[in-house]
Every structure is written in C-alpha cells, then in structure tokens.
Motif scaffolding. Structure first.
Motif, PDB file in Angstrom:
ATOM      1  N   ASN A 127       0.803  -1.229   0.000  1.00  0.00           N
ATOM      2  CA  ASN A 127       0.000   0.000   0.000  1.00  0.00           C
ATOM      3  C   ASN A 127       0.833   1.275   0.000  1.00  0.00           C
ATOM      4  OD1 ASN A 127      -2.529  -1.287  -0.120  1.00  0.00           O
ATOM      5  ND2 ASN A 127      -2.459  -1.664   2.078  1.00  0.00           N
ATOM      6  N   GLU A 128       2.084   1.197  -0.358  1.00  0.00           N
ATOM      7  CA  GLU A 128       2.925   2.369  -0.551  1.00  0.00           C
ATOM      8  C   GLU A 128       3.339   2.400  -2.015  1.00  0.00           C
ATOM      9  OE1 GLU A 128       6.136   3.102   2.118  1.00  0.00           O
ATOM     10  OE2 GLU A 128       5.034   2.258   3.814  1.00  0.00           O
ATOM     11  N   TYR A 129       3.395   3.613  -2.565  1.00  0.00           N
ATOM     12  CA  TYR A 129       3.739   3.782  -3.967  1.00  0.00           C
ATOM     13  C   TYR A 129       5.120   4.417  -4.078  1.00  0.00           C
ATOM     14  CZ  TYR A 129      -1.108   2.756  -4.938  1.00  0.00           C
ATOM     15  OH  TYR A 129      -2.327   2.139  -5.030  1.00  0.00           O
ATOM     16  N   PHE A 130       5.879   3.961  -5.068  1.00  0.00           N
ATOM     17  CA  PHE A 130       7.170   4.588  -5.319  1.00  0.00           C
ATOM     18  C   PHE A 130       7.455   4.600  -6.813  1.00  0.00           C
ATOM     19  CE2 PHE A 130       8.194   0.130  -4.720  1.00  0.00           C
ATOM     20  CZ  PHE A 130       9.176  -0.130  -5.650  1.00  0.00           C
ATOM     21  N   VAL A 131       8.387   5.452  -7.177  1.00  0.00           N
ATOM     22  CA  VAL A 131       8.767   5.647  -8.574  1.00  0.00           C
ATOM     23  C   VAL A 131      10.103   4.954  -8.801  1.00  0.00           C
ATOM     24  CG1 VAL A 131       9.458   7.391 -10.254  1.00  0.00           C
ATOM     25  CG2 VAL A 131       7.501   7.813  -8.753  1.00  0.00           C
ATOM     26  N   SER A 132      10.158   4.162  -9.871  1.00  0.00           N
ATOM     27  CA  SER A 132      11.382   3.466 -10.247  1.00  0.00           C
ATOM     28  C   SER A 132      11.845   3.996 -11.599  1.00  0.00           C
ATOM     29  CB  SER A 132      11.107   1.963 -10.313  1.00  0.00           C
ATOM     30  OG  SER A 132      12.230   1.277 -10.791  1.00  0.00           O
ATOM     31  N   MET A 133      13.053   4.495 -11.634  1.00  0.00           N
ATOM     32  CA  MET A 133      13.585   5.072 -12.870  1.00  0.00           C
ATOM     33  C   MET A 133      13.863   3.970 -13.899  1.00  0.00           C
ATOM     34  SD  MET A 133      13.352   8.207 -12.217  1.00  0.00           S
ATOM     35  CE  MET A 133      14.170   8.930 -13.617  1.00  0.00           C
ATOM     36  N   PRO A 134      13.966   4.348 -15.182  1.00  0.00           N
ATOM     37  CA  PRO A 134      14.221   3.349 -16.226  1.00  0.00           C
ATOM     38  C   PRO A 134      15.520   2.593 -15.947  1.00  0.00           C
ATOM     39  CG  PRO A 134      13.970   5.556 -17.170  1.00  0.00           C
ATOM     40  CD  PRO A 134      13.916   5.699 -15.702  1.00  0.00           C
ATOM     41  N   SER A 135      15.489   1.291 -16.174  1.00  0.00           N
ATOM     42  CA  SER A 135      16.672   0.478 -15.904  1.00  0.00           C
ATOM     43  C   SER A 135      16.783  -0.651 -16.915  1.00  0.00           C
ATOM     44  CB  SER A 135      16.599  -0.090 -14.478  1.00  0.00           C
ATOM     45  OG  SER A 135      15.467  -0.916 -14.351  1.00  0.00           O
ATOM     46  N   ARG A 136      17.929  -1.283 -16.889  1.00  0.00           N
ATOM     47  CA  ARG A 136      18.120  -2.475 -17.725  1.00  0.00           C
ATOM     48  C   ARG A 136      18.822  -3.522 -16.894  1.00  0.00           C
ATOM     49  NH1 ARG A 136      22.761  -0.343 -21.793  1.00  0.00           N
ATOM     50  NH2 ARG A 136      24.234   0.154 -20.138  1.00  0.00           N
ATOM     51  N   ARG A 137      18.667  -4.740 -17.320  1.00  0.00           N
ATOM     52  CA  ARG A 137      19.267  -5.869 -16.600  1.00  0.00           C
ATOM     53  C   ARG A 137      20.711  -6.056 -17.069  1.00  0.00           C
ATOM     54  NH1 ARG A 137      15.792 -11.102 -15.519  1.00  0.00           N
ATOM     55  NH2 ARG A 137      16.717 -11.502 -13.496  1.00  0.00           N
ATOM     56  N   THR A 138      21.608  -6.238 -16.102  1.00  0.00           N
ATOM     57  CA  THR A 138      23.011  -6.480 -16.430  1.00  0.00           C
ATOM     58  C   THR A 138      23.220  -7.972 -16.705  1.00  0.00           C
ATOM     59  OG1 THR A 138      23.683  -6.880 -14.147  1.00  0.00           O
ATOM     60  CG2 THR A 138      23.734  -4.578 -14.920  1.00  0.00           C
ATOM     61  N   GLN A 139      24.393  -8.322 -17.173  1.00  0.00           N
ATOM     62  CA  GLN A 139      24.711  -9.727 -17.430  1.00  0.00           C
ATOM     63  C   GLN A 139      24.691 -10.544 -16.147  1.00  0.00           C
ATOM     64  OE1 GLN A 139      28.441  -9.685 -19.524  1.00  0.00           O
ATOM     65  NE2 GLN A 139      27.433  -9.352 -21.502  1.00  0.00           N
ATOM     66  N   GLU A 140      24.910  -9.894 -15.025  1.00  0.00           N
ATOM     67  CA  GLU A 140      24.892 -10.585 -13.728  1.00  0.00           C
ATOM     68  C   GLU A 140      23.477 -10.767 -13.189  1.00  0.00           C
ATOM     69  OE1 GLU A 140      26.828  -7.721 -14.203  1.00  0.00           O
ATOM     70  OE2 GLU A 140      28.559  -8.937 -14.757  1.00  0.00           O
ATOM     71  N   GLY A 141      22.487 -10.176 -13.868  1.00  0.00           N
ATOM     72  CA  GLY A 141      21.106 -10.314 -13.437  1.00  0.00           C
ATOM     73  C   GLY A 141      20.600  -9.184 -12.560  1.00  0.00           C
ATOM     74  N   ASP A 142      21.462  -8.222 -12.256  1.00  0.00           N
ATOM     75  CA  ASP A 142      21.048  -7.057 -11.471  1.00  0.00           C
ATOM     76  C   ASP A 142      20.408  -6.029 -12.397  1.00  0.00           C
ATOM     77  OD1 ASP A 142      22.230  -8.154  -9.165  1.00  0.00           O
ATOM     78  OD2 ASP A 142      24.185  -7.314  -9.718  1.00  0.00           O
ATOM     79  N   TYR A 143      19.733  -5.063 -11.809  1.00  0.00           N
ATOM     80  CA  TYR A 143      19.162  -3.971 -12.586  1.00  0.00           C
ATOM     81  C   TYR A 143      19.951  -2.705 -12.310  1.00  0.00           C
ATOM     82  CZ  TYR A 143      15.233  -6.836 -13.938  1.00  0.00           C
ATOM     83  OH  TYR A 143      14.466  -7.820 -14.483  1.00  0.00           O
ATOM     84  N   LYS A 144      20.240  -1.951 -13.353  1.00  0.00           N
ATOM     85  CA  LYS A 144      21.009  -0.712 -13.256  1.00  0.00           C
ATOM     86  C   LYS A 144      20.207   0.402 -13.917  1.00  0.00           C
ATOM     87  CE  LYS A 144      25.553   0.955 -13.407  1.00  0.00           C
ATOM     88  NZ  LYS A 144      26.060   1.194 -12.102  1.00  0.00           N
ATOM     89  N   ASP A 145      20.030   1.521 -13.190  1.00  0.00           N
ATOM     90  CA  ASP A 145      19.299   2.661 -13.751  1.00  0.00           C
ATOM     91  C   ASP A 145      20.009   3.173 -14.995  1.00  0.00           C
ATOM     92  OD1 ASP A 145      17.422   2.557 -11.760  1.00  0.00           O
ATOM     93  OD2 ASP A 145      18.154   4.305 -10.668  1.00  0.00           O
ATOM     94  N   ILE A 146      19.198   3.506 -16.003  1.00  0.00           N
ATOM     95  CA  ILE A 146      19.718   4.102 -17.236  1.00  0.00           C
ATOM     96  C   ILE A 146      19.763   5.622 -17.092  1.00  0.00           C
ATOM     97  CG2 ILE A 146      19.235   4.470 -19.684  1.00  0.00           C
ATOM     98  CD1 ILE A 146      17.884   1.692 -19.639  1.00  0.00           C
ATOM     99  N   ALA A 147      18.707   6.177 -16.517  1.00  0.00           N
ATOM    100  CA  ALA A 147      18.615   7.616 -16.260  1.00  0.00           C
ATOM    101  C   ALA A 147      18.089   7.775 -14.845  1.00  0.00           C
ATOM    102  CB  ALA A 147      17.666   8.271 -17.261  1.00  0.00           C
ATOM    103  N   HIS A 148      18.663   8.707 -14.101  1.00  0.00           N
ATOM    104  CA  HIS A 148      18.224   8.876 -12.722  1.00  0.00           C
ATOM    105  C   HIS A 148      18.658  10.231 -12.188  1.00  0.00           C
ATOM    106  CE1 HIS A 148      22.318   8.202 -11.195  1.00  0.00           C
ATOM    107  NE2 HIS A 148      22.403   7.330 -12.193  1.00  0.00           N
ATOM    108  N   PRO A 149      17.945  10.738 -11.173  1.00  0.00           N
ATOM    109  CA  PRO A 149      18.353  11.990 -10.524  1.00  0.00           C
ATOM    110  C   PRO A 149      19.696  11.797  -9.816  1.00  0.00           C
ATOM    111  CG  PRO A 149      16.095  11.409  -9.942  1.00  0.00           C
ATOM    112  CD  PRO A 149      16.681  10.236 -10.637  1.00  0.00           C
ATOM    113  N   ILE A 150      20.461  12.854  -9.754  1.00  0.00           N
ATOM    114  CA  ILE A 150      21.780  12.800  -9.140  1.00  0.00           C
ATOM    115  C   ILE A 150      21.712  12.988  -7.620  1.00  0.00           C
ATOM    116  CG2 ILE A 150      24.047  13.955  -9.049  1.00  0.00           C
ATOM    117  CD1 ILE A 150      23.540  12.282 -11.567  1.00  0.00           C
ATOM    118  N   ASN A 151      20.675  13.692  -7.139  1.00  0.00           N
ATOM    119  CA  ASN A 151      20.591  13.931  -5.694  1.00  0.00           C
ATOM    120  C   ASN A 151      19.186  13.631  -5.183  1.00  0.00           C
ATOM    121  OD1 ASN A 151      18.979  16.365  -6.046  1.00  0.00           O
ATOM    122  ND2 ASN A 151      20.872  17.339  -6.724  1.00  0.00           N
TER     123      ASN A 151
END
Length: 88
Positions: free
Chosen positions: A41-65
């Motif tokens: 019941n909590e909402y959050f925003v997830s920036m665009p990301s892609r999956r790495t070869q290791e299976g983790d997700y890494k943001d493509i674009a994101h705020p710096i602060n």
C-alpha cells in the motif's frame, strides 16, 4: 529544471506495477519507462533500468541527488493519482 509534461499510462493488470510514466524536462529532454510500483500500500517511482549480465538492474537515467529524486517522485505520483481518479 522544469518538468514540462508528465504522461501516465495506467497498467490494467493486477500486480505491483501500476503505471508507466514519461516526463519532458525543459521542453527539451524526454525520459520514458518510469515505473510506478505499489508495495504494501505504498507507492514509489522506479527510474528506467536495464538488466546487467549478472542479473542485477542498473538505472539508465536517474536523478543525481535526493532533492531532485523527491521532486520528481512527488510530481509523478501526483499525476498518477489524478489520472487514476479520472479513470474511475
């Protein structure tokens, strides 16, 4: 930085993903595939990301602060709840 436009596409399926957003910054730069996710019941925003070869997700674009991240999250969630109320 001025957010010129926010577009929300509601996701009709059940699940945690509730919508996908796009924003325009300063009428000059677009960021697509921003996800709006519900968790306990909590909402959050997830920036665009892609999956790495290791299976983790890494943001493509994101705020710096955290100030910019909070500002974007507030604006995007406000538009999401407005769009959701309009649809119901």
């Amino acid at each position: 930085m001025q957010i010129s436009d926010i577009r929300i596409r509601l996701v009709k399926k059940d699940g945690r993903l509730k919508a996908v957003a796009s924003i325009i910054i300063d009428n000059a730069f677009a960021v697509h595939d921003i996800k709006i996710i519900e968790n306990n019941n909590e909402y959050f925003v997830s920036m665009p990301s892609r999956r790495t070869q290791e299976g983790d997700y890494k943001d493509i674009a994101h705020p710096i602060n955290s100030e910019t991240r909070n500002m974007l999250s507030e604006l995007i969630l406000k538009e999401y709840f407005r769009k959701q109320a309009e649809e119901n």
